[in-house]
Design a protein around this motif. Structure first.
Motif, PDB file in Angstrom:
ATOM      1  N   GLY A 184       0.813  -1.214   0.000  1.00 26.10           N
ATOM      2  CA  GLY A 184       0.000   0.000   0.000  1.00 26.10           C
ATOM      3  C   GLY A 184       0.843   1.258   0.000  1.00 26.10           C
ATOM      4  N   VAL A 185       1.905   1.279   0.783  1.00 28.30           N
ATOM      5  CA  VAL A 185       2.804   2.443   0.817  1.00 28.30           C
ATOM      6  C   VAL A 185       3.583   2.541  -0.494  1.00 28.30           C
ATOM      7  CG1 VAL A 185       4.766   3.489   2.008  1.00 28.30           C
ATOM      8  CG2 VAL A 185       2.939   2.381   3.331  1.00 28.30           C
ATOM      9  N   ALA A 186       4.023   1.410  -1.027  1.00 29.82           N
ATOM     10  CA  ALA A 186       4.723   1.420  -2.314  1.00 29.82           C
ATOM     11  C   ALA A 186       3.833   1.986  -3.420  1.00 29.82           C
ATOM     12  CB  ALA A 186       5.186   0.004  -2.670  1.00 29.82           C
ATOM     13  N   HIS A 187       2.536   1.750  -3.313  1.00 23.72           N
ATOM     14  CA  HIS A 187       1.585   2.283  -4.287  1.00 23.72           C
ATOM     15  C   HIS A 187       1.596   3.812  -4.249  1.00 23.72           C
ATOM     16  CE1 HIS A 187      -2.014   2.118  -6.832  1.00 23.72           C
ATOM     17  NE2 HIS A 187      -2.575   3.007  -6.029  1.00 23.72           N
ATOM     18  N   LEU A 188       1.649   4.381  -3.062  1.00 23.10           N
ATOM     19  CA  LEU A 188       1.716   5.844  -2.928  1.00 23.10           C
ATOM     20  C   LEU A 188       3.042   6.387  -3.454  1.00 23.10           C
ATOM     21  CD1 LEU A 188       0.155   6.155   0.642  1.00 23.10           C
ATOM     22  CD2 LEU A 188      -0.874   6.978  -1.499  1.00 23.10           C
ATOM     23  N   ILE A 189       4.120   5.677  -3.160  1.00 21.78           N
ATOM     24  CA  ILE A 189       5.440   6.100  -3.644  1.00 21.78           C
ATOM     25  C   ILE A 189       5.471   6.110  -5.168  1.00 21.78           C
ATOM     26  CG2 ILE A 189       7.885   5.449  -3.731  1.00 21.78           C
ATOM     27  CD1 ILE A 189       7.515   4.315  -0.871  1.00 21.78           C
ATOM     28  N   ALA A 190       4.853   5.105  -5.788  1.00 25.75           N
ATOM     29  CA  ALA A 190       4.821   5.019  -7.249  1.00 25.75           C
ATOM     30  C   ALA A 190       4.037   6.166  -7.871  1.00 25.75           C
ATOM     31  CB  ALA A 190       4.223   3.678  -7.674  1.00 25.75           C
ATOM     32  N   ARG A 191       3.167   6.818  -7.099  1.00 25.31           N
ATOM     33  CA  ARG A 191       2.391   7.970  -7.593  1.00 25.31           C
ATOM     34  C   ARG A 191       3.109   9.280  -7.327  1.00 25.31           C
ATOM     35  NH1 ARG A 191       0.596   3.138  -8.587  1.00 25.31           N
ATOM     36  NH2 ARG A 191      -1.172   3.220  -9.999  1.00 25.31           N
ATOM     37  N   GLY A 192       4.355   9.215  -6.877  1.00 23.74           N
ATOM     38  CA  GLY A 192       5.155  10.414  -6.721  1.00 23.74           C
ATOM     39  C   GLY A 192       5.269  10.958  -5.316  1.00 23.74           C
ATOM     40  N   HIS A 193       4.675  10.303  -4.337  1.00 22.87           N
ATOM     41  CA  HIS A 193       4.724  10.802  -2.963  1.00 22.87           C
ATOM     42  C   HIS A 193       6.049  10.426  -2.305  1.00 22.87           C
ATOM     43  CE1 HIS A 193       0.539  12.155  -2.895  1.00 22.87           C
ATOM     44  NE2 HIS A 193       0.273  11.094  -3.643  1.00 22.87           N
ATOM     45  N   ARG A 194       6.609  11.377  -1.587  1.00 25.33           N
ATOM     46  CA  ARG A 194       7.855  11.159  -0.866  1.00 25.33           C
ATOM     47  C   ARG A 194       7.691  11.406   0.631  1.00 25.33           C
ATOM     48  NH1 ARG A 194       8.082   8.967  -4.773  1.00 25.33           N
ATOM     49  NH2 ARG A 194       9.603   9.062  -6.486  1.00 25.33           N
ATOM     50  N   ARG A 195       6.695  12.172   0.993  1.00 24.47           N
ATOM     51  CA  ARG A 195       6.404  12.437   2.406  1.00 24.47           C
ATOM     52  C   ARG A 195       5.066  11.759   2.728  1.00 24.47           C
ATOM     53  NH1 ARG A 195       7.474  17.511   0.449  1.00 24.47           N
ATOM     54  NH2 ARG A 195       5.424  18.321   1.081  1.00 24.47           N
ATOM     55  N   ILE A 196       5.150  10.597   3.311  1.00 24.60           N
ATOM     56  CA  ILE A 196       3.956   9.768   3.562  1.00 24.60           C
ATOM     57  C   ILE A 196       3.828   9.525   5.066  1.00 24.60           C
ATOM     58  CG2 ILE A 196       2.827   7.549   3.098  1.00 24.60           C
ATOM     59  CD1 ILE A 196       4.553   7.414   0.522  1.00 24.60           C
ATOM     60  N   GLY A 197       2.657   9.802   5.598  1.00 25.76           N
ATOM     61  CA  GLY A 197       2.417   9.583   7.016  1.00 25.76           C
ATOM     62  C   GLY A 197       1.783   8.231   7.282  1.00 25.76           C
ATOM     63  N   PHE A 198       2.028   7.704   8.471  1.00 23.72           N
ATOM     64  CA  PHE A 198       1.426   6.437   8.903  1.00 23.72           C
ATOM     65  C   PHE A 198       0.698   6.679  10.225  1.00 23.72           C
ATOM     66  CE2 PHE A 198       1.335   2.710  11.588  1.00 23.72           C
ATOM     67  CZ  PHE A 198       0.959   1.680  10.741  1.00 23.72           C
ATOM     68  N   ILE A 199      -0.580   6.328  10.283  1.00 24.85           N
ATOM     69  CA  ILE A 199      -1.359   6.421  11.520  1.00 24.85           C
ATOM     70  C   ILE A 199      -1.922   5.038  11.814  1.00 24.85           C
ATOM     71  CG2 ILE A 199      -3.214   7.577  12.754  1.00 24.85           C
ATOM     72  CD1 ILE A 199      -3.038   9.853  10.763  1.00 24.85           C
ATOM     73  N   GLY A 200      -1.490   4.442  12.926  1.00 28.84           N
ATOM     74  CA  GLY A 200      -1.875   3.069  13.221  1.00 28.84           C
ATOM     75  C   GLY A 200      -2.481   2.887  14.592  1.00 28.84           C
ATOM     76  N   ASP A 201      -2.759   1.637  14.896  1.00 37.01           N
ATOM     77  CA  ASP A 201      -3.336   1.237  16.175  1.00 37.01           C
ATOM     78  C   ASP A 201      -2.218   1.170  17.220  1.00 37.01           C
ATOM     79  OD1 ASP A 201      -5.126   0.270  18.088  1.00 37.01           O
ATOM     80  OD2 ASP A 201      -6.088  -1.100  16.681  1.00 37.01           O
ATOM     81  N   GLN A 202      -2.543   0.670  18.399  1.00 29.96           N
ATOM     82  CA  GLN A 202      -1.580   0.626  19.490  1.00 29.96           C
ATOM     83  C   GLN A 202      -0.420  -0.307  19.132  1.00 29.96           C
ATOM     84  OE1 GLN A 202      -3.237   1.187  23.507  1.00 29.96           O
ATOM     85  NE2 GLN A 202      -5.133   0.358  22.656  1.00 29.96           N
ATOM     86  N   PRO A 203       0.808   0.122  19.410  1.00 33.08           N
ATOM     87  CA  PRO A 203       1.976  -0.584  18.888  1.00 33.08           C
ATOM     88  C   PRO A 203       2.187  -1.983  19.437  1.00 33.08           C
ATOM     89  CG  PRO A 203       2.627   1.163  20.415  1.00 33.08           C
ATOM     90  CD  PRO A 203       1.162   1.344  20.149  1.00 33.08           C
ATOM     91  N   HIS A 204       1.577  -2.323  20.593  1.00 40.65           N
ATOM     92  CA  HIS A 204       1.771  -3.670  21.131  1.00 40.65           C
ATOM     93  C   HIS A 204       0.921  -4.703  20.402  1.00 40.65           C
ATOM     94  CE1 HIS A 204      -1.892  -2.416  23.351  1.00 40.65           C
ATOM     95  NE2 HIS A 204      -2.181  -3.708  23.338  1.00 40.65           N
ATOM     96  N   ILE A 205      -0.039  -4.260  19.599  1.00 41.29           N
ATOM     97  CA  ILE A 205      -0.903  -5.177  18.854  1.00 41.29           C
ATOM     98  C   ILE A 205      -0.133  -5.715  17.653  1.00 41.29           C
ATOM     99  CG2 ILE A 205      -3.035  -5.375  17.514  1.00 41.29           C
ATOM    100  CD1 ILE A 205      -4.216  -3.188  19.281  1.00 41.29           C
ATOM    101  N   HIS A 206      -0.161  -7.011  17.471  1.00 39.63           N
ATOM    102  CA  HIS A 206       0.622  -7.667  16.417  1.00 39.63           C
ATOM    103  C   HIS A 206       0.348  -7.073  15.048  1.00 39.63           C
ATOM    104  CE1 HIS A 206       2.404 -10.904  14.025  1.00 39.63           C
ATOM    105  NE2 HIS A 206       1.298 -10.896  13.315  1.00 39.63           N
ATOM    106  N   THR A 207      -0.932  -6.911  14.689  1.00 36.26           N
ATOM    107  CA  THR A 207      -1.257  -6.404  13.357  1.00 36.26           C
ATOM    108  C   THR A 207      -0.739  -4.982  13.169  1.00 36.26           C
ATOM    109  OG1 THR A 207      -3.426  -5.809  14.250  1.00 36.26           O
ATOM    110  CG2 THR A 207      -3.279  -7.862  13.006  1.00 36.26           C
ATOM    111  N   ALA A 208      -0.859  -4.154  14.200  1.00 39.19           N
ATOM    112  CA  ALA A 208      -0.401  -2.768  14.097  1.00 39.19           C
ATOM    113  C   ALA A 208       1.112  -2.719  13.913  1.00 39.19           C
ATOM    114  CB  ALA A 208      -0.814  -1.983  15.342  1.00 39.19           C
ATOM    115  N   ALA A 209       1.825  -3.541  14.673  1.00 34.68           N
ATOM    116  CA  ALA A 209       3.289  -3.559  14.568  1.00 34.68           C
ATOM    117  C   ALA A 209       3.739  -4.045  13.193  1.00 34.68           C
ATOM    118  CB  ALA A 209       3.873  -4.451  15.660  1.00 34.68           C
ATOM    119  N   GLU A 210       3.073  -5.062  12.651  1.00 34.39           N
ATOM    120  CA  GLU A 210       3.449  -5.584  11.335  1.00 34.39           C
ATOM    121  C   GLU A 210       3.171  -4.578  10.227  1.00 34.39           C
ATOM    122  OE1 GLU A 210       4.814  -9.008  10.307  1.00 34.39           O
ATOM    123  OE2 GLU A 210       5.600  -8.075  12.125  1.00 34.39           O
TER     124      GLU A 210
END
Length: 349
Positions: A184-210
């Motif tokens: 998903g992030v690579a898709h944004l990079i391929a569209r020319g984005h270089r400054r991409i933010g990530f907003i996720g769930d709590q970091p101890h959760i396996h899915t959020a960390a992955e």
């Protein structure tokens, strides 16, 4: 005074009591063993005979009494499903798929929610065990499942879903969270984005960390340095998510695109972006109902919740049938669905 002349709900109008398989056999003109085969879904009965038996069952209002079968087989023909949040749309198709597999195996599904609380997860899971379910499918809220060790030793089959078990060896069915976020992030990079933010769930959760790990992998593979201000993890309540998104979009080095770590985060960000006067690209992990009807339609990394539930339930019933394989970890692929929001190019400086 109560009317005692009418039969009870469990009684047959013909017999004045709960009808037995003997009554069904007599009514259908067949042997008791034939009725047993029809009731238990066994082979060896002709179509015409099965029809007569089922007509007799309907006419008499016969219902199988499972008590003797439970005592004989040591099984209750029931399984428990512990979900994180029953209101989360991700769990609807997952639960339905588990139930469909359970029905094929003649089992009843019991549902419970942990409300993302590890203690409540433990209470619900052990309550199901106390009711002698044959197996459990668990979406874990906690990361320590040693409380289930005695139940596993006693023969209760258990499969974990969405996240692996903690501190015990058990089957798990997961999505490819790392690969999905990376793509998903690579898709944004391929569209020319270089400054991409990530907003996720709590970091101890396996899915959020992955998923955060997948974000960093995509950025690193493209040779892009990540400003620490571009990532934020924490509770998914809208106040926190909105604040982090605004900070990333309005700071001294604002992002031009956002990758959101789950559907709850995505919804908050969609509402925020609708009020901005500049375009911001967005890719979210998890699909959303009506995502294709928004303006712009939301590009997502979609999980197949139904396939996850079906795979977990089938694995559970293989265990109940006697499989003694080593615990498995099954990771199912995600799908990038490009709809428009992830294809917005970065605004000119």
């Amino acid at each position: 005074m109560a009317d005692t002349s009418r039969p009870t709900r469990a009684a047959s109008p013909r017999y004045g009591r709960r009808p037995t398989m003997k009554d069904v056999a007599s009514h259908a003109g067949v042997g008791l063993k034939t009725v047993s085969r029809v009731v238990n879904g066994e082979s060896g009965v002709t179509a015409d005979t099965e029809r007569r038996v089922r007509e007799a069952i309907t006419a008499l209002g016969f219902r199988r009494n499972d008590s003797a079968r439970i005592l004989r087989k040591g099984r209750t023909a029931s399984i428990g499903l512990v979900l994180e949040d029953l209101a989360d749309p991700f769990y609807g198709p997952l639960s339905r798929a588990v139930e469909d597999v359970a029905r094929v195996h003649g089992a009843l599904l019991l549902n419970g929610s942990s409300a993302e609380d590890p203690q409540r997860e433990r209470e619900v899971a052990l309550a199901f065990c106390a009711r002698r379910v044959d197996g459990l499918v668990i979406v874990p809220a906690g990361d320590d499942h040693r409380y289930l060790a005695p139940e596993l030793a006693a023969g209760i089959a258990t499969v974990f879903v969405d996240r692996p078990a903690g501190h015990i060896e058990a089957d798990a069915v997961l999505s490819e969270n790392f690969a999905g976020a990376r793509d998903g992030v690579a898709h944004l990079i391929a569209r020319g984005h270089r400054r991409i933010g990530f907003i996720g769930d709590q970091p101890h959760i396996h899915t959020a960390a992955e998923r955060l790990r997948g974000y960093h992998r995509a950025m690193g593979a493209a040779g892009l340095a990540v400003d620490p201000a571009w990532t934020a993890s924490g509770p998914t309540d809208p106040v926190r998510v909105r604040a982090d998104a605004l900070r990333m979009l309005t700071g001294p080095n604002p992002v031009t695109a956002l990758f959101t770590g789950n559907n709850r985060v995505t919804l908050t960000v969609v509402r925020l972006l609708a009020g901005l006067d500049r375009p911001v690209a967005l890719v979210g992990f998890d699909d959303l109902e009506l995502a294709d009807l928004l303006d712009p339609p939301i590009t997502v990394v979609a999980q197949d919740a139904a396939r996850i539930g079906r795979t977990a339930a089938e694995l559970l019933f293989r265990r109940l049938a006697g499989s003694r394989e080593e615990p498995q970890r099954v990771e199912l692929p995600t799908t990038l669905i490009a709809r428009g929001s992830g294809e917005i190019p970065p605004a000119p400086p």
